[in-house]
Design a protein around this motif. Structure first.
Motif, short mmCIF file in Angstrom:
data_model
loop_
_atom_site.label_atom_id
_atom_site.label_comp_id
_atom_site.label_asym_id
_atom_site.label_seq_id
_atom_site.Cartn_x
_atom_site.Cartn_y
_atom_site.Cartn_z
N SER A 110 -3.84 8.31 -60.18
CA SER A 110 -4.32 8.58 -61.54
C SER A 110 -3.36 9.47 -62.32
O SER A 110 -2.47 10.11 -61.75
N SER A 111 -3.59 9.51 -63.64
CA SER A 111 -2.78 10.34 -64.54
C SER A 111 -3.65 11.20 -65.43
O SER A 111 -3.26 11.54 -66.55
N HIS A 112 -4.82 11.58 -64.96
CA HIS A 112 -5.71 12.44 -65.78
C HIS A 112 -5.02 13.77 -66.05
O HIS A 112 -4.39 14.35 -65.15
N PRO A 113 -5.11 14.28 -67.28
CA PRO A 113 -4.40 15.53 -67.62
C PRO A 113 -4.74 16.71 -66.73
O PRO A 113 -3.89 17.59 -66.51
N SER A 114 -5.95 16.77 -66.18
CA SER A 114 -6.35 17.91 -65.37
C SER A 114 -5.61 17.97 -64.04
O SER A 114 -5.56 19.03 -63.40
N LEU A 115 -5.05 16.86 -63.60
CA LEU A 115 -4.43 16.81 -62.27
C LEU A 115 -3.10 17.54 -62.22
O LEU A 115 -2.70 18.05 -61.17
N GLY A 116 -2.37 17.53 -63.33
CA GLY A 116 -1.06 18.17 -63.33
C GLY A 116 0.05 17.26 -62.84
O GLY A 116 1.20 17.68 -62.71
N TYR A 117 -0.27 16.03 -62.54
CA TYR A 117 0.74 15.04 -62.19
C TYR A 117 0.29 13.69 -62.75
O TYR A 117 -0.89 13.46 -63.01
N SER A 118 1.26 12.81 -62.94
CA SER A 118 0.98 11.51 -63.55
C SER A 118 2.13 10.57 -63.23
O SER A 118 3.06 10.94 -62.51
N ARG A 119 2.07 9.39 -63.79
CA ARG A 119 3.18 8.46 -63.60
C ARG A 119 4.48 9.06 -64.10
O ARG A 119 5.56 8.80 -63.53
N ALA A 120 4.42 9.89 -65.11
CA ALA A 120 5.63 10.43 -65.73
C ALA A 120 6.43 11.31 -64.78
O ALA A 120 7.66 11.40 -64.90
N ASN A 121 5.76 11.98 -63.83
CA ASN A 121 6.49 12.86 -62.90
C ASN A 121 6.15 12.53 -61.45
O ASN A 121 6.29 13.37 -60.57
#
Length: 846
Positions: A110-121
């Motif tokens: 997932s790339s939910h903002p609360s996670l602190g990680y996403s596809r971008a990084n």
């Protein structure tokens, strides 16, 4: 004595404390629970046969692996490696429960903002490969029940493996049924949907029914611990894992310009997940203080990038992270197997598929003799345990990543341990699992794919690689001679004819060590060296050379950390009994090794057991320039997350220097020069936290009272909090505790239980008596005080993780204090600095 005790957890310090308090985390098997050999997998329950799982034939990954041209069967083999998960999405969903909510693949994708990680990084943070043709989620997906999962790029063709008509999913549970809210739970494909991460696939959860749909709240799933830590939470999707997940990586010779956004042409199916951060993968909030304070994170943090403990699930109570294998030069490796890898099969070992089951003529028939049950096999695992043939090795991997978990999980308590482990029988899988049958039918194609595609990655073929190959001819000739004299006896498949044949009947099984010692003595002679030098000097030395003998090296010679060769999962009667040969099970003890006390640094002797343990198979040096750091646990050398050619060479240079100049290796923060290396210690104060949703049901009605009665253990919110475990504690002192007696009569088992109980009570009393403001030094003293009983109960009392492989160095000849078994291999010529530099120059050409 009862066969099953309350399950202590190896991963968690809770093991001892929970036992002492009488809190059962695993529980015993009840009479009404499924019994081994009597369960069906989801596919069989749904009426699916193995023939209904047609292996995909689209050449979707044609640009990968250097664009190698494949036959239709080889295409199917690669597809199986990269997208087939065989129903293991069932298992990986259950791993969230087994880790008390810490491990959650649905959050990883997932790339939910609360996670602190996403596809971008994702590459930078996890070291996971972003699959091309996907974009980062810009918001919740209505199609995926509000999950923030990657979105298929509209400029790409559809994912052929998602074709529900051609590859229809298994219709079980709620799949294909209405959910009462105007929607229908998809049936999906048996390859799942793409997640945007190479090797992970998304499957509709068959347990997600009308009730689950009403209770599902995607936003709370990402943001509310009281919601996502509910053990009864049913997620709408499960995540499956292919073998490729741990083996796909950036191509060393065609690396991506941006590792966060590779193209298929930048990816290799076989280099291994060299950059994967398993600690971050297994603890979904490892990027937050509460995640790092979880002792499970502290344990997983011993897995350096690109390594993991493959016995983490079917735990053997030994923390032994190993690198994820690069797969190179299968033809030469199989030629070695034909010459040296002769192993005898018996009992359930004979149930492994061999090439005879799929072909009727040709050279593949040479690898098994059904008359005397001798298989000619490569040794794939680091300890050389999986020794039943190439197909058996490939098939076992699928079980180890969760295929037929309905059966597999009945043989042990996943992750936590505390139950006598029994073998999973191939015959039961062949009888009861359509997924297993389909896997057995498909792995021959995967073997053919690797025979074609797993070619070396030479530095000379990488962009800018020739800048790093500037050694003159004289230096390279010197390096070749050093390699011939010092390295080739283990790291070449081209050697002179030895006076003793390792594969001869008298040299296999119980006679192996004596024959290997004679072989080693021969390699120290001028006779060997005079024959080996012209072989290495030949212009075609590197061509069709596996750069390994693939044989088992005794720990008394290698002097590396013994936790990997002490692994017990492949022993007779253990989980992988059917996947290790009788030859392996009859190997003799390598003798006595010398270890270091993790508190004082003082050396002590440890007698290695027999029955298969004590050996490490020789790794290949193919493309060594691109595979650093070194040793089987990636402990020698620095890590750099940049997969560019220049970065790989920098890491190689630094790592090979530490190999050849051991004094440059990392030293322990506490003991310094008292030991030859470093010990993995907790990096900060930590605790074992069992969220209230995972607390055993029998205790949940008491949670308010338990906080009043035991405030040190139960939080006000009902979580079980065990600790504190101070910074600086050797992690192995906890992770390697032998919590159950594994052999001996009832008297021996009773003695072990008494010793374990006494340790648990003392540890509990010590921790609970510590003042609230105790320093880490004060808390560590409690563990120091229990050093002797904890060491006595350790399954692997070796804590120095980066020691050994001192060949060609002065350290090999420093033998004062070593055992007679270690000294028996004699001394070695010490290389000069010039010799070492020349050797490094030659190794770069591999």
């Amino acid at each position: 004595m009862n066969r099953c005790t309350s399950a202590p957890t190896r991963l968690l310090l809770a093991s001892s404390i929970v036992l002492a308090m009488g809190i059962g985390l695993g529980g015993c098997s009840r009479k009404d629970e499924p019994q081994p050999g009597q369960v069906l997998d989801e596919a069989r329950l749904a009426g699916r046969t193995a023939a209904s799982f047609k292996h995909a034939d689209e050449d979707y990954f044609k640009d990968m692996d250097g664009g190698v041209a494949l036959t239709p069967q080889e295409v199917q083999g690669r597809n199986m490696w990269l997208v087939w998960s065989g129903g293991n999405d069932r298992f990986w969903t259950r791993m969230t429960d087994y880790t008390f909510g810490a491990f959650d693949l649905l959050k990883v994708v997932s790339s939910h903002p609360s996670l602190g990680y996403s596809r971008a990084n994702r590459w930078e943070y996890f070291g996971l490969v972003n699959e091309p043709c996907f974009d980062k989620a810009a918001g919740p997906s209505k199609e995926r029940r509000g999950l923030w999962v990657d979105v298929r790029n509209t400029g790409c063709d559809p994912d052929p493996f998602e074709n529900e008509q051609k590859y229809p999913g298994v219709a079980i549970g709620s799949r294909g049924k209405p959910l009462g809210d105007g929607t229908t739970q998809p049936l999906g494909s048996y390859y799942g949907y793409g997640t945007g991460i190479a090797g992970l696939r998304l499957f509709p959860n068959p347990d997600f029914d009308e009730k689950a749909a009403k209770e599902w709240d995607a936003e709370r799933y990402y943001t509310d611990p009281s919601y996502y830590n509910r053990k009864d939470l049913v997620r709408p999707y499960r995540v499956g894992m292919s073998c490729g997940f741990c083996h796909i990586g950036p191509s060393p010779t065609k690396p991506p310009a941006d590792p966060e956004n590779p193209k298929f042409e930048n990816l290799s199916s076989s280099v291994g997940a060299q950059y994967m951060w398993v600690d971050r993968l297994f603890i979904f909030n490892a990027n937050k203080p509460e995640g790092r304070r979880n002792f499970m994170y502290q344990l997983a943090h011993t897995f350096r990038p690109g390594s993991m403990d493959t016995s983490l699930v079917s735990t053997d109570s030994i923390n032994n992270p190993r690198t994820m294998n690069a797969v190179y030069e299968f033809p030469q490796r199989m030629a070695l197997a034909k010459r040296l890898g002769h192993e005898q099969l018996a009992g359930g070992e004979k149930d492994n598929k061999q090439f005879q089951d799929f072909v009727t003529s040709g050279p593949l028939l040479d690898f098994y003799d059904p008359k005397d049950q001798t298989v000619r096999t490569p040794h794939v695992l680091k300890d050389g345990a999986d020794s039943v043939g190439l197909l058996g090795a490939l098939n076992r991997v699928y079980l180890n990543i969760g295929l037929f978990s309905e059966e597999w999980l009945l043989h042990f308590n996943a992750v936590v341990g505390g139950k006598t482990i029994t073998p999973i029988k191939i015959a039961d899988a062949q009888k009861n699992s359509s997924y297993w049958q389909a896997t057995e039918a498909g792995t021959p194609a995967t073997a053919l794919f690797f025979l074609k595609a797993a070619r070396p990655d030479r530095l000379q073929d990488a962009p800018g690689g020739t800048r790093h190959l500037q050694a003159d001819a004289a230096t390279l000739e010197q390096g070749k001679q050093v390699f011939a004299d010092t390295c080739a006896r283990c790291h070449s498949s081209k050697i002179p004819k030895p006076p003793v044949e390792i594969a001869s009947p008298q040299c296999t099984g119980a006679g192996y060590l004596a024959c290997f010692q004679r072989y080693w003595a021969w390699t120290q002679t001028d006779d060997f060296k005079s024959q080996m030098r012209p072989i290495v000097a030949a212009p075609d030395f590197l061509e069709n050379n596996y750069l390994s003998s693939d044989v088992r090296i005794p720990a008394t010679l290698l002097r590396t950390n013994i936790c990997s060769p002490l692994a017990t999962n492949a022993l007779g009667g253990n989980i992988w009994d059917n996947f290790s040969s009788s030859t392996y099970k009859s190997l003799p003890s390598v003798g006595t090794v010398t270890l270091s006390d993790p508190y004082t640094g003082q050396s002590f002797a440890y007698v290695m057991p027999a029955g298969g343990r004590g050996y490490t198979r020789v790794p290949s040096l193919i493309s060594a320039w691109s595979t650093a750091p070194f040793l089987l646990n990636n402990t020698v050398g620095p890590f750099d997350g940049n997969p560019s050619v220049d970065s790989r060479v920098r890491v190689f240079d630094a790592s090979i220097e530490q190999m050849l100049w051991p004094e440059k290796r990392e030293r322990d923060s506490e003991l310094g020069s008292k030991i030859n290396g470093t010990i993995d210690r907790t990096t900060e104060r930590s605790e074992v936290v069992i969220p209230t949703g995972f607390v055993p049901e029998g205790l949940q009605p008491l949670q308010g009272k338990l906080h009043r009665w035991f405030p040190q253990v139960f939080s006000e919110g009902g979580d079980v909090v065990l600790g504190p475990i101070p910074k600086g504690v050797p992690i192995g002192i906890l992770s390697n505790l032998k919590l159950r007696a594994e052999e001996g009569d009832l008297g021996d088992k009773a003695t072990h239980v008494a010793r374990m109980s006494a340790l648990a009570l003392r540890l509990k009393a010590n921790l609970l008596s510590a003042p609230k403001d105790a320093t880490d030094a004060q808390l560590r003293q409690h563990f120091t005080d229990l050093r002797e009983p904890m060491m006595a109960l350790s399954k692997c009392p070796d804590f120095v993780v980066n020691r050994g492989h001192y060949f060609g160095t002065a350290e090999f000849n420093r033998q004062d204090g070593l055992s007679a078994d270690e000294k028996a291999f004699g001394k070695e010529p010490e290389l000069s600095d010039a010799d070492k530099r020349a050797l490094i120059a030659f190794l770069k050409t591999f």
